[in-house]
Design a protein around this motif. Sequence first.
Motif, PDB file in Angstrom:
ATOM      1  N   ALA A 210       0.850  -1.200   0.000  1.00  0.00           N
ATOM      2  CA  ALA A 210       0.000   0.000   0.000  1.00  0.00           C
ATOM      3  C   ALA A 210       0.882   1.245   0.000  1.00  0.00           C
ATOM      4  CB  ALA A 210      -0.900  -0.010   1.226  1.00  0.00           C
ATOM      5  N   PRO A 211       0.469   2.306  -0.689  1.00  0.00           N
ATOM      6  CA  PRO A 211       1.268   3.543  -0.716  1.00  0.00           C
ATOM      7  C   PRO A 211       1.473   4.075   0.695  1.00  0.00           C
ATOM      8  CG  PRO A 211      -0.468   3.584  -2.370  1.00  0.00           C
ATOM      9  CD  PRO A 211      -0.758   2.395  -1.501  1.00  0.00           C
ATOM     10  N   ARG A 212       2.600   4.724   0.908  1.00  0.00           N
ATOM     11  CA  ARG A 212       2.893   5.276   2.219  1.00  0.00           C
ATOM     12  C   ARG A 212       3.728   6.543   2.063  1.00  0.00           C
ATOM     13  NH1 ARG A 212       5.145  -0.107   4.267  1.00  0.00           N
ATOM     14  NH2 ARG A 212       3.528  -0.731   2.803  1.00  0.00           N
ATOM     15  N   GLU A 213       3.794   7.288   3.160  1.00  0.00           N
ATOM     16  CA  GLU A 213       4.511   8.561   3.145  1.00  0.00           C
ATOM     17  C   GLU A 213       6.008   8.330   3.147  1.00  0.00           C
ATOM     18  OE1 GLU A 213       4.835  12.654   5.862  1.00  0.00           O
ATOM     19  OE2 GLU A 213       3.330  11.116   6.305  1.00  0.00           O
ATOM     20  N   LEU A 214       6.747   9.152   2.386  1.00  0.00           N
ATOM     21  CA  LEU A 214       8.187   9.026   2.279  1.00  0.00           C
ATOM     22  C   LEU A 214       8.859   9.835   3.370  1.00  0.00           C
ATOM     23  CD1 LEU A 214      10.638   7.993   0.652  1.00  0.00           C
ATOM     24  CD2 LEU A 214      10.478  10.118  -0.709  1.00  0.00           C
ATOM     25  N   ARG A 215       9.665   9.159   4.170  1.00  0.00           N
ATOM     26  CA  ARG A 215      10.380   9.830   5.252  1.00  0.00           C
ATOM     27  C   ARG A 215      11.541  10.651   4.675  1.00  0.00           C
ATOM     28  NH1 ARG A 215      12.860   7.359  10.816  1.00  0.00           N
ATOM     29  NH2 ARG A 215      14.545   8.876  11.122  1.00  0.00           N
ATOM     30  N   SER A 216      11.807  11.763   5.286  1.00  0.00           N
ATOM     31  CA  SER A 216      12.909  12.612   4.863  1.00  0.00           C
ATOM     32  C   SER A 216      14.104  12.353   5.772  1.00  0.00           C
ATOM     33  CB  SER A 216      12.513  14.099   4.935  1.00  0.00           C
ATOM     34  OG  SER A 216      13.608  14.919   4.585  1.00  0.00           O
ATOM     35  N   ASN A 217      15.217  11.902   5.173  1.00  0.00           N
ATOM     36  CA  ASN A 217      16.427  11.598   5.931  1.00  0.00           C
ATOM     37  C   ASN A 217      17.521  12.618   5.623  1.00  0.00           C
ATOM     38  OD1 ASN A 217      15.687   9.134   7.306  1.00  0.00           O
ATOM     39  ND2 ASN A 217      15.690   8.154   5.284  1.00  0.00           N
ATOM     40  N   GLY A 218      18.503  12.668   6.497  1.00  0.00           N
ATOM     41  CA  GLY A 218      19.608  13.588   6.325  1.00  0.00           C
ATOM     42  C   GLY A 218      20.516  13.178   5.178  1.00  0.00           C
ATOM     43  N   PRO A 219      21.455  14.026   4.787  1.00  0.00           N
ATOM     44  CA  PRO A 219      22.318  13.761   3.623  1.00  0.00           C
ATOM     45  C   PRO A 219      23.271  12.574   3.822  1.00  0.00           C
ATOM     46  CG  PRO A 219      23.061  15.706   4.810  1.00  0.00           C
ATOM     47  CD  PRO A 219      21.738  15.351   5.400  1.00  0.00           C
ATOM     48  N   ARG A 220      23.536  12.186   5.063  1.00  0.00           N
ATOM     49  CA  ARG A 220      24.467  11.086   5.305  1.00  0.00           C
ATOM     50  C   ARG A 220      23.740   9.755   5.579  1.00  0.00           C
ATOM     51  NH1 ARG A 220      28.892  12.896   9.642  1.00  0.00           N
ATOM     52  NH2 ARG A 220      30.005  11.114   8.686  1.00  0.00           N
ATOM     53  N   ALA A 221      22.409   9.764   5.438  1.00  0.00           N
ATOM     54  CA  ALA A 221      21.620   8.560   5.737  1.00  0.00           C
ATOM     55  C   ALA A 221      21.997   7.413   4.809  1.00  0.00           C
ATOM     56  CB  ALA A 221      20.133   8.861   5.627  1.00  0.00           C
ATOM     57  N   LEU A 222      21.972   6.216   5.345  1.00  0.00           N
ATOM     58  CA  LEU A 222      22.272   5.021   4.554  1.00  0.00           C
ATOM     59  C   LEU A 222      21.337   4.895   3.365  1.00  0.00           C
ATOM     60  CD1 LEU A 222      23.857   2.350   4.231  1.00  0.00           C
ATOM     61  CD2 LEU A 222      22.202   1.282   5.791  1.00  0.00           C
TER      62      LEU A 222
END
Length: 424
Positions: A210-222
């Motif tokens: 099911a579609p879900r919201e995209l989390r916003s991660n920092g520039p160094r996130a894996l």
Amino acid sequence: EQVKIGLEQARSALQSVEETINQIDGDRIQTLRSAIDDISQNVSLRAEAVERISESLRDLNIEVDVTSEAGWIATGQGIQTLQAKAEQQIVDLNATLEKDRKAKWSAETRVAELSEQLRSIDTNRSTLPQKLQNMRNSVAEAIGVSNDNLPFLCELIQIRADEDKWEGVANRVLGGLGMKMLVDPKQLSAAKRIINSTHWGVNVQVESAAPRELRSNGPRALARKLEIKSGHKFSSVAEAIVAQAAYHDCVTAEEFSSRSGAAVTIEGAVQYGGNSFSKNDTFHITDRSKYILGWSVEDRRASVLAAFEAAETALSKASDVVDQSTSGIRHIQARLNKINQILGLDGWQPYESVRADTLLASQRELQLEYDSLATDEVEGLFERQRRLVEKIAVQQDSLKLAEKAETQHETSLLHATNDIDAQK
């Protein structure tokens, strides 16, 4: 009658000769002759026994010393030492062989496992466990969709080409999650019924696509070091799941030692926040055969193939070691069998049972006495005695034949007389 007369004459002559022999101490001469012959036979038997022992010991590169009692005893002690040594060697080699066989079995198991991995990769183009792939095949067939419509999350994710040094830790963070099978929400109910009704022999994890919201991660996130397979209907879902799970910052080892937030290192440490972290080194961080992330399996196939070839080499060496140990045991056992045969049940023979010098000395003394008594005249009497004994034996056989012929003749006459009387 002539035969009987000749037999009686021979017996009478033999009696006369024997009386003469007795008068000149013939019994002593015969005793001496018999004793001398017995010693000669005994010496020959001892010589043959020593030669058999010597021949057997030559096969063991051992020389027998029969020249003295000390030398003979030393030879026996040396053989008994070799016996004990060989017995201990066999015990030690059998223990080593057991370990070698276990090592070979482990190598065989490793080769079989890697061979199965290669076969699975070539057949399914996936490094996932075969039972998981079998489960997906069955579910896809049952609900009428292709395998591509039931992707495992790991098949939609892979490390970016310029971030390959983080591939190991990415597989650690997302390895378990990557084995989740994504199912269209419309087909989830049917999939649940099928999966629930069967024992699959593996941990089955299913995630609704099911579609879900995209989390916003920092520039160094894996998550930013990973790419999502484009063009798949679940690509956005995969991206959202990865963003939610791979939120850890990628840091250096030095940074990690003092960091308190979520972070990962190239070496494989994973910190979830605060001072809680783990480093699952069940497999080496660079062991690509254990990686599952990615829609291309060529690099992992190459890794598995290299491991397979190394395992085959290890198996060949292990087999050689087992063969060498087995051959060594056979060689030493054959040597021990020869030693046991030489020693027998009673062990090394005493020197008195094999030495011939004392017997020969005794024989020489007897021979001197015999030579002093056995003159040419006496030898002539013994020779005549021998011939008369032979003559009597021949005449006795002739007499038996004559008596048998006479009996047969009388029987024939009796039968003829009876036949004539019967005809009257």
